[in-house]
Design an enzyme around this catalytic site. Structure first.
Site, PDB file in Angstrom:
ATOM      1  N   CYS A 102      -5.244  12.313  -1.864  1.00  0.00           N
ATOM      2  CA  CYS A 102      -5.034  12.526  -0.445  1.00  0.00           C
ATOM      3  C   CYS A 102      -3.809  13.485  -0.089  1.00  0.00           C
ATOM      4  O   CYS A 102      -3.551  13.907   1.081  1.00  0.00           O
ATOM      5  CB  CYS A 102      -4.658  11.300   0.027  1.00  0.00           C
ATOM      6  SG  CYS A 102      -3.368  10.297  -0.872  1.00  0.00           S
ATOM      7  N   CYS A 145      -4.608   3.978  -2.958  1.00  0.00           N
ATOM      8  CA  CYS A 145      -3.059   4.294  -2.404  1.00  0.00           C
ATOM      9  C   CYS A 145      -1.960   3.296  -3.153  1.00  0.00           C
ATOM     10  O   CYS A 145      -1.024   3.830  -3.435  1.00  0.00           O
ATOM     11  CB  CYS A 145      -3.049   3.884  -1.179  1.00  0.00           C
ATOM     12  SG  CYS A 145      -4.247   4.624  -0.241  1.00  0.00           S
TER      13      CYS A 145
HETATM   14 FE1  FES Z   1      -2.905   8.665   0.457  1.00  0.00          FE
HETATM   15 FE2  FES Z   1      -3.182   6.202   0.826  1.00  0.00          FE
HETATM   16  S1  FES Z   1      -4.243   7.802   1.807  1.00  0.00           S
HETATM   17  S2  FES Z   1      -1.626   7.075  -0.383  1.00  0.00           S
END
Ligand code: FES
Length: 141
Positions: free
Chosen positions: A34, A103
């Site tokens: 992400c 995450c």
């Molecule tokens: Fe990146 Fe949660 S979406 S750490």
């Protein structure tokens, strides 16, 4: 509800949030999936993590897991902090939705990176295997 009360609590009132000027170890890691980043600072006294702080440019789950992780390692021996797994943090938070488990890996990795930095700065010997890259179950599907 999607998120447990504990997740919401740690997200809204993160513990140990901030910077530490005189840290003994700093770990900075990024989540390739992400792009979020996390920085973890530790203060070590007599092999015990006496203080810990974190900063993150990350999602709510990353904030909640880091917050919980800091509480779980504060006051603990450095070696014990190394054993902290993302699964244990997720469990302590009463779970995360499956697509958010990746995450929590950020928190675990940041703790380990901070400990590695502390070892390196102090010339403490360690087994490289302790810091081998760990596969994230949800990132490497
Ligand atoms: Fe990146 Fe949660 S979406 S750490």
């Amino acid at each position: 509800m999607l998120y447990s009360e504990k997740v919401m609590d740690h997200f809204q009132n993160p513990r140990n949030l901030g910077k530490m000027e005189d840290a003994d170890g700093i770990g900075e890691v990024g989540n390739a999936k992400c792009g979020d980043i996390m920085k973890m600072y530790i203060k070590v006294e007599d092999d015990i993590i006496s203080d810990v702080k974190f900063n993150t440019f990350g999602c709510g789950s990353a904030i909640a897991t880091s917050s919980m992780a800091t509480e779980m390692i504060k006051g603990k021996p450095v070696e014990e902090a190394l054993k902290l797994s993302n699964a244990a943090v997720v469990e302590a938070l009463d779970g995360l939705p499956a697509h958010k488990v990746h995450c929590s890996v950020l928190a675990e990795e940041a703790v380990r990176a901070a400990v590695k930095d502390y070892y390196d700065k102090n010339g403490i010997q360690y087994d490289e295997k302790l810091f081998a890259e760990k596969e994230c179950p949800s990132c490497h599907e």
